[in-house]
Design a protein around this motif. Structure first.
Motif, PDB file in Angstrom:
ATOM      1  N   VAL A 106       8.137  11.949   0.407  1.00  0.00           N
ATOM      2  CA  VAL A 106       7.341  10.724   0.280  1.00  0.00           C
ATOM      3  C   VAL A 106       8.242   9.500   0.397  1.00  0.00           C
ATOM      4  O   VAL A 106       7.909   8.534   1.082  1.00  0.00           O
ATOM      5  CB  VAL A 106       6.559  10.725  -1.053  1.00  0.00           C
ATOM      6  CG1 VAL A 106       5.912   9.379  -1.307  1.00  0.00           C
ATOM      7  CG2 VAL A 106       5.496  11.819  -1.044  1.00  0.00           C
ATOM      8  N   GLU A 163       0.832  -1.207   0.000  1.00  0.00           N
ATOM      9  CA  GLU A 163       0.000   0.000   0.000  1.00  0.00           C
ATOM     10  C   GLU A 163       0.862   1.251   0.000  1.00  0.00           C
ATOM     11  O   GLU A 163       0.554   2.225  -0.698  1.00  0.00           O
ATOM     12  CB  GLU A 163      -0.923   0.002   1.225  1.00  0.00           C
ATOM     13  CG  GLU A 163      -2.055  -0.985   1.150  1.00  0.00           C
ATOM     14  CD  GLU A 163      -2.915  -0.990   2.416  1.00  0.00           C
ATOM     15  OE1 GLU A 163      -2.901   0.018   3.166  1.00  0.00           O
ATOM     16  OE2 GLU A 163      -3.591  -1.999   2.639  1.00  0.00           O
ATOM     17  N   ALA A 164       1.919   1.205   0.797  1.00  0.00           N
ATOM     18  CA  ALA A 164       2.824   2.353   0.847  1.00  0.00           C
ATOM     19  C   ALA A 164       3.461   2.591  -0.521  1.00  0.00           C
ATOM     20  O   ALA A 164       3.593   3.741  -0.973  1.00  0.00           O
ATOM     21  CB  ALA A 164       3.893   2.127   1.910  1.00  0.00           C
ATOM     22  N   GLU A 221       2.173   1.698  -3.394  1.00  0.00           N
ATOM     23  CA  GLU A 221       1.116   2.205  -4.272  1.00  0.00           C
ATOM     24  C   GLU A 221       0.905   3.696  -4.033  1.00  0.00           C
ATOM     25  O   GLU A 221       0.788   4.480  -4.987  1.00  0.00           O
ATOM     26  CB  GLU A 221      -0.192   1.445  -4.025  1.00  0.00           C
ATOM     27  CG  GLU A 221      -0.187   0.041  -4.575  1.00  0.00           C
ATOM     28  CD  GLU A 221      -1.459  -0.730  -4.214  1.00  0.00           C
ATOM     29  OE1 GLU A 221      -2.478  -0.097  -3.841  1.00  0.00           O
ATOM     30  OE2 GLU A 221      -1.431  -1.969  -4.310  1.00  0.00           O
ATOM     31  N   LYS A 222       0.846   4.071  -2.753  1.00  0.00           N
ATOM     32  CA  LYS A 222       0.673   5.487  -2.427  1.00  0.00           C
ATOM     33  C   LYS A 222       1.851   6.310  -2.947  1.00  0.00           C
ATOM     34  O   LYS A 222       1.660   7.399  -3.490  1.00  0.00           O
ATOM     35  CB  LYS A 222       0.532   5.686  -0.910  1.00  0.00           C
ATOM     36  CG  LYS A 222      -0.731   5.130  -0.334  1.00  0.00           C
ATOM     37  CD  LYS A 222      -1.910   5.937  -0.773  1.00  0.00           C
ATOM     38  CE  LYS A 222      -3.186   5.406  -0.126  1.00  0.00           C
ATOM     39  NZ  LYS A 222      -4.366   6.054  -0.648  1.00  0.00           N
ATOM     40  N   TYR A 223       2.987   5.752  -2.785  1.00  0.00           N
ATOM     41  CA  TYR A 223       4.185   6.438  -3.287  1.00  0.00           C
ATOM     42  C   TYR A 223       4.072   6.655  -4.788  1.00  0.00           C
ATOM     43  O   TYR A 223       4.327   7.757  -5.291  1.00  0.00           O
ATOM     44  CB  TYR A 223       5.437   5.611  -2.944  1.00  0.00           C
ATOM     45  CG  TYR A 223       6.670   6.045  -3.683  1.00  0.00           C
ATOM     46  CD1 TYR A 223       7.347   7.189  -3.304  1.00  0.00           C
ATOM     47  CD2 TYR A 223       7.150   5.317  -4.769  1.00  0.00           C
ATOM     48  CE1 TYR A 223       8.475   7.609  -3.983  1.00  0.00           C
ATOM     49  CE2 TYR A 223       8.277   5.723  -5.452  1.00  0.00           C
ATOM     50  CZ  TYR A 223       8.940   6.864  -5.063  1.00  0.00           C
ATOM     51  OH  TYR A 223      10.053   7.275  -5.739  1.00  0.00           O
ATOM     52  N   ASP A 224       3.701   5.602  -5.495  1.00  0.00           N
ATOM     53  CA  ASP A 224       3.557   5.726  -6.952  1.00  0.00           C
ATOM     54  C   ASP A 224       2.494   6.758  -7.314  1.00  0.00           C
ATOM     55  O   ASP A 224       2.670   7.539  -8.259  1.00  0.00           O
ATOM     56  CB  ASP A 224       3.224   4.363  -7.564  1.00  0.00           C
ATOM     57  CG  ASP A 224       4.393   3.396  -7.503  1.00  0.00           C
ATOM     58  OD1 ASP A 224       5.542   3.855  -7.313  1.00  0.00           O
ATOM     59  OD2 ASP A 224       4.158   2.169  -7.620  1.00  0.00           O
ATOM     60  N   GLU A 225       1.372   6.775  -6.558  1.00  0.00           N
ATOM     61  CA  GLU A 225       0.322   7.758  -6.810  1.00  0.00           C
ATOM     62  C   GLU A 225       0.859   9.177  -6.617  1.00  0.00           C
ATOM     63  O   GLU A 225       0.625  10.066  -7.447  1.00  0.00           O
ATOM     64  CB  GLU A 225      -0.878   7.528  -5.877  1.00  0.00           C
ATOM     65  CG  GLU A 225      -1.713   6.336  -6.219  1.00  0.00           C
ATOM     66  CD  GLU A 225      -2.817   6.097  -5.197  1.00  0.00           C
ATOM     67  OE1 GLU A 225      -3.242   7.061  -4.509  1.00  0.00           O
ATOM     68  OE2 GLU A 225      -3.248   4.940  -5.084  1.00  0.00           O
ATOM     69  N   TYR A 226       1.533   9.383  -5.494  1.00  0.00           N
ATOM     70  CA  TYR A 226       2.086  10.709  -5.219  1.00  0.00           C
ATOM     71  C   TYR A 226       3.089  11.121  -6.298  1.00  0.00           C
ATOM     72  O   TYR A 226       3.155  12.292  -6.689  1.00  0.00           O
ATOM     73  CB  TYR A 226       2.761  10.753  -3.854  1.00  0.00           C
ATOM     74  CG  TYR A 226       1.804  10.722  -2.673  1.00  0.00           C
ATOM     75  CD1 TYR A 226       0.705  11.562  -2.628  1.00  0.00           C
ATOM     76  CD2 TYR A 226       2.017   9.861  -1.615  1.00  0.00           C
ATOM     77  CE1 TYR A 226      -0.173  11.539  -1.545  1.00  0.00           C
ATOM     78  CE2 TYR A 226       1.149   9.824  -0.529  1.00  0.00           C
ATOM     79  CZ  TYR A 226       0.053  10.665  -0.500  1.00  0.00           C
ATOM     80  OH  TYR A 226      -0.807  10.640   0.571  1.00  0.00           O
ATOM     81  N   VAL A 250       7.844   6.622   3.256  1.00  0.00           N
ATOM     82  CA  VAL A 250       7.661   5.216   2.893  1.00  0.00           C
ATOM     83  C   VAL A 250       8.768   4.371   3.522  1.00  0.00           C
ATOM     84  O   VAL A 250       8.515   3.287   4.054  1.00  0.00           O
ATOM     85  CB  VAL A 250       7.623   5.040   1.357  1.00  0.00           C
ATOM     86  CG1 VAL A 250       7.739   3.577   0.969  1.00  0.00           C
ATOM     87  CG2 VAL A 250       6.354   5.646   0.794  1.00  0.00           C
TER      88      VAL A 250
END
Length: 167
Positions: free
Chosen positions: A124, A94-95, A97-102, A128
Motif C-alpha cells: 500500500v 484521498e490516497a 485516507e485510503k492508506y490509513d483505511e488499509y 501510494v
C-alpha cells in the motif's frame, strides 16, 4: 536706310517680341507646373500622414487585443495549473485516507499474521508513493506544457510585430 534694312529691323523686333512672349509663356507654364507639383506633394504628404495615423491606430488596437488575449491565456493557464494542483492535492489526500483505511483494516484483520500484514502495508505504501509521484509528474508536465505554450505565444507575437514593422 534702305527698304531691306527696314524690313530686317522690323523682322528682328517682331522676332524679339515673339521670343519674349514665348519666354513669358514658358515661365508661366513652369510656375503652373511647379504649383501643381507642390499641390501633389502636399496631397501625398497628407495621405501618407493619414495612412500612418490609421496604421498607428490599428496597431495600437491590435496590440491591446493581443495583450488582452495573452493576459486571458495566462490567466486561463494559471487557473488550469491551480486546478491541476488542487486535484493532485485531493488525489494525494484521498490516497492518504485510503492508506490509513488499509492500515487499520490490516491491523484489525491480520493481527495474528503480522508478517503478511507487513507485506500488505508495504504494498500500500508503495502504491501510494507511486500514485503521488505520478500525480506530481503529471503536474510537472502540465506546468512545463503551460510554460512552453506561453513562451511560444510570446515568440509568435514578437515575431509578428517584428515582421509587421520590419525590425
Amino acid at each position: 536706310m534702305s527698304k531691306n534694312d527696314d524690313n530686317t529691323s522690323k523682322e528682328s523686333n517682331d522676332s524679339d517680341a515673339e521670343f519674349h512672349k514665348a519666354k513669358i509663356v514658358r515661365e508661366t507654364k513652369a510656375e503652373e507646373i511647379k504649383d501643381e507639383i507642390k499641390d501633389s506633394l502636399n496631397n501625398a504628404k497628407e495621405k501618407a500622414s493619414e495612412f500612418a495615423g490609421e496604421a498607428k491606430e490599428k496597431f495600437s488596437d491590435f496590440s491591446e487585443k493581443a495583450q488582452e488575449k495573452a493576459a486571458d491565456f495566462a490567466e486561463d493557464a494559471k487557473e488550469a495549473f491551480g486546478d491541476a494542483k488542487e486535484k493532485a492535492s485531493e488525489f494525494a489526500d484521498e490516497a492518504k485516507e485510503k492508506y490509513d483505511e488499509y492500515k487499520e483494516v490490516a491491523k484489525d484483520k491480520f493481527a495474528e499474521i503480522s508478517e503478511e500484514a507487513k507485506e500488505v502495508l508495504e504494498d500500500v505504501k508503495e502504491k501510494v508513493s507511486e500514485f503521488a509521484e505520478e500525480a506530481s509528474e503529471r503536474l510537472g508536465e502540465f506546468s512545463e506544457e503551460a510554460k512552453e505554450t506561453l513562451e511560444e505565444a510570446s515568440k509568435k507575437t514578437k515575431s509578428f510585430f517584428q515582421r509587421l514593422f520590419g525590425k
